[in-house]
Design a protein around this motif. Structure first.
Motif, PDB file in Angstrom:
ATOM      1  N   ASN A  39       8.784   3.844   8.331  1.00 38.28           N
ATOM      2  CA  ASN A  39       7.748   4.534   7.557  1.00 38.28           C
ATOM      3  C   ASN A  39       7.516   3.886   6.202  1.00 38.28           C
ATOM      4  N   HIS A  40       6.436   4.311   5.572  1.00 33.83           N
ATOM      5  CA  HIS A  40       5.987   3.771   4.291  1.00 33.83           C
ATOM      6  C   HIS A  40       6.537   4.548   3.102  1.00 33.83           C
ATOM      7  N   SER A  41       6.733   3.841   1.995  1.00 29.03           N
ATOM      8  CA  SER A  41       6.942   4.431   0.674  1.00 29.03           C
ATOM      9  C   SER A  41       6.342   3.457  -0.331  1.00 29.03           C
ATOM     10  N   ILE A  69      15.233   4.376   5.769  1.00 31.48           N
ATOM     11  CA  ILE A  69      14.819   3.030   5.362  1.00 31.48           C
ATOM     12  C   ILE A  69      13.301   3.052   5.338  1.00 31.48           C
ATOM     13  N   VAL A  70      12.703   2.618   4.218  1.00 31.74           N
ATOM     14  CA  VAL A  70      11.249   2.681   4.090  1.00 31.74           C
ATOM     15  C   VAL A  70      10.669   1.327   3.704  1.00 31.74           C
ATOM     16  N   ASP A  71       9.522   1.044   4.290  1.00 29.56           N
ATOM     17  CA  ASP A  71       8.774  -0.194   4.115  1.00 29.56           C
ATOM     18  C   ASP A  71       7.605   0.091   3.177  1.00 29.56           C
ATOM     19  N   ILE A  72       6.750  -0.896   2.985  1.00 31.04           N
ATOM     20  CA  ILE A  72       5.544  -0.681   2.190  1.00 31.04           C
ATOM     21  C   ILE A  72       4.353  -1.231   2.953  1.00 31.04           C
ATOM     22  N   TYR A  73       3.269  -0.447   3.011  1.00 27.76           N
ATOM     23  CA  TYR A  73       2.077  -0.834   3.754  1.00 27.76           C
ATOM     24  C   TYR A  73       0.954  -1.322   2.838  1.00 27.76           C
ATOM     25  N   CYS A  74       1.145  -1.213   1.548  1.00 29.21           N
ATOM     26  CA  CYS A  74       0.146  -1.682   0.587  1.00 29.21           C
ATOM     27  C   CYS A  74       0.898  -2.193  -0.648  1.00 29.21           C
ATOM     28  N   GLN A  75       0.257  -2.272  -1.774  1.00 29.96           N
ATOM     29  CA  GLN A  75       0.936  -2.686  -2.996  1.00 29.96           C
ATOM     30  C   GLN A  75       1.870  -1.573  -3.466  1.00 29.96           C
ATOM     31  N   PRO A  76       2.979  -1.922  -4.150  1.00 30.15           N
ATOM     32  CA  PRO A  76       3.894  -0.895  -4.654  1.00 30.15           C
ATOM     33  C   PRO A  76       3.305  -0.161  -5.860  1.00 30.15           C
ATOM     34  N   PHE A  77       3.948   0.927  -6.228  1.00 31.62           N
ATOM     35  CA  PHE A  77       3.450   1.754  -7.333  1.00 31.62           C
ATOM     36  C   PHE A  77       3.339   0.981  -8.640  1.00 31.62           C
ATOM     37  N   VAL A  78       4.198  -0.020  -8.843  1.00 31.03           N
ATOM     38  CA  VAL A  78       4.169  -0.765 -10.106  1.00 31.03           C
ATOM     39  C   VAL A  78       2.946  -1.658 -10.232  1.00 31.03           C
ATOM     40  N   ALA A  79       2.319  -1.996  -9.098  1.00 26.57           N
ATOM     41  CA  ALA A  79       1.194  -2.932  -9.113  1.00 26.57           C
ATOM     42  C   ALA A  79      -0.162  -2.260  -8.932  1.00 26.57           C
ATOM     43  N   MET A  80      -0.164  -1.008  -8.459  1.00 25.33           N
ATOM     44  CA  MET A  80      -1.437  -0.362  -8.134  1.00 25.33           C
ATOM     45  C   MET A  80      -1.322   1.143  -8.407  1.00 25.33           C
ATOM     46  N   GLY A  81      -2.357   1.716  -8.978  1.00 24.10           N
ATOM     47  CA  GLY A  81      -2.385   3.143  -9.271  1.00 24.10           C
ATOM     48  C   GLY A  81      -2.393   4.002  -8.018  1.00 24.10           C
ATOM     49  N   LYS A  82      -2.029   5.265  -8.175  1.00 26.58           N
ATOM     50  CA  LYS A  82      -1.891   6.191  -7.050  1.00 26.58           C
ATOM     51  C   LYS A  82      -3.178   6.345  -6.239  1.00 26.58           C
ATOM     52  N   GLU A  83      -4.300   6.509  -6.893  1.00 26.63           N
ATOM     53  CA  GLU A  83      -5.554   6.729  -6.162  1.00 26.63           C
ATOM     54  C   GLU A  83      -5.958   5.504  -5.351  1.00 26.63           C
ATOM     55  N   GLU A  84      -5.776   4.325  -5.921  1.00 23.08           N
ATOM     56  CA  GLU A  84      -6.105   3.104  -5.173  1.00 23.08           C
ATOM     57  C   GLU A  84      -5.164   2.924  -3.990  1.00 23.08           C
ATOM     58  N   ARG A  85      -3.882   3.268  -4.162  1.00 21.79           N
ATOM     59  CA  ARG A  85      -2.935   3.197  -3.039  1.00 21.79           C
ATOM     60  C   ARG A  85      -3.354   4.176  -1.943  1.00 21.79           C
ATOM     61  N   ARG A  86      -3.710   5.391  -2.330  1.00 21.47           N
ATOM     62  CA  ARG A  86      -4.133   6.395  -1.341  1.00 21.47           C
ATOM     63  C   ARG A  86      -5.337   5.911  -0.550  1.00 21.47           C
ATOM     64  N   GLU A  87      -6.279   5.296  -1.261  1.00 18.58           N
ATOM     65  CA  GLU A  87      -7.474   4.778  -0.593  1.00 18.58           C
ATOM     66  C   GLU A  87      -7.092   3.692   0.416  1.00 18.58           C
ATOM     67  N   PHE A  94      -2.542   8.644   7.209  1.00 20.71           N
ATOM     68  CA  PHE A  94      -1.582   9.571   6.623  1.00 20.71           C
ATOM     69  C   PHE A  94      -1.785   9.595   5.114  1.00 20.71           C
ATOM     70  N   SER A  95      -1.290  10.629   4.493  1.00 16.67           N
ATOM     71  CA  SER A  95      -1.330  10.748   3.038  1.00 16.67           C
ATOM     72  C   SER A  95       0.096  10.577   2.529  1.00 16.67           C
ATOM     73  N   CYS A  96       0.316   9.628   1.657  1.00 17.17           N
ATOM     74  CA  CYS A  96       1.663   9.324   1.186  1.00 17.17           C
ATOM     75  C   CYS A  96       2.211  10.454   0.307  1.00 17.17           C
ATOM     76  N   CYS A  97       3.441  10.830   0.594  1.00 17.31           N
ATOM     77  CA  CYS A  97       4.122  11.887  -0.174  1.00 17.31           C
ATOM     78  C   CYS A  97       5.442  11.372  -0.739  1.00 17.31           C
ATOM     79  N   CYS A  98       5.537  10.068  -0.966  1.00 15.38           N
ATOM     80  CA  CYS A  98       6.767   9.508  -1.522  1.00 15.38           C
ATOM     81  C   CYS A  98       6.922   9.977  -2.973  1.00 15.38           C
TER      82      CYS A  98
END
Length: 197
Positions: A39-41, A69-87, A94-98
């Motif tokens: 899964n993603h985080s 154990i969690v993977d990442i499907y987009c950029q991490p939180f340090v590189a991209m804001g929450k709304e852009e990650r959600r998009e 799915f909607s991320c709830c990490c």
């Protein structure tokens, strides 16, 4: 099926004399149904290193027994804001709830950089043992500095892991030092691990 079960594959391009001077080039995608089950985080705890048909999953932060154990499907939180990650994550249905999303962790530039003077909840180490924990971090930083001067990637990997262990004993996520050294660990793994299999 391929879209949800494939991972980007990269190759190290030698662009300088040191391991940190190289760059990664995307060369394709690989399908790995087992890794696709992870899964993603937005703050993953493992990274992948591939060589040929073999992929190695490596912890980039301490993972407790029973912890997912969690993977990442987009950029991490340090590189991209929450709304852009959600998009970006909407294509995975799915909607991320990490924790990074639930608590809206800031990007890298706005993370605390100092290990001192943080709010009490930012520390894992209690007040009574915090000075000793900070001393262990300082020793690990000194050891890492010495090892990196030797330019031996294997020794650097071990020293970064020791520093990260001490940082994780001292402070909680998110913190700039944790994020920076986890990133350096993954970077070094990508440049070195495949050559030793």
């Amino acid at each position: 099926v391929t879209f949800y079960n494939s991972h980007k594959t990269t190759e190290v391009e030698k662009t300088g004399p040191g391991w940190g001077d190289n760059s990664l080039q995307k060369i394709g995608r690989c399908t790995n149904p087992s890794l696709a089950l992870i899964n993603h985080s937005c703050n993953p705890n493992y990274d992948r290193v591939s060589r040929g048909r073999v992929t190695l999953g490596v912890a980039c932060k301490p993972i407790a027994e029973g912890e997912e154990i969690v993977d990442i499907y987009c950029q991490p939180f340090v590189a991209m804001g929450k709304e852009e990650r959600r998009e970006r994550l909407t294509k995975y249905n799915f909607s991320c709830c990490c924790p990074a999303c639930k608590e809206d962790w800031p990007q890298m530039a706005k993370l605390p950089a100092s290990l001192e003077g943080l709010p009490e909840l930012a520390y894992k180490a209690g007040k009574d043992c915090r000075n000793e924990a900070m001393a262990r971090v300082a020793r690990a930083e000194g050891e890492l500095e010495q090892v990196m001067l030797k330019k031996k990637p294997e020794e650097s990997l071990a020293a970064i892991c020791r520093l990260l262990e001490e940082l994780h004993r001292l402070v909680r996520c998110p913190h700039q030092a944790l994020t920076y050294w986890e990133s350096r660990l993954c970077e070094l793994l990508l440049h070195t691990a495949g050559s030793h299999w």
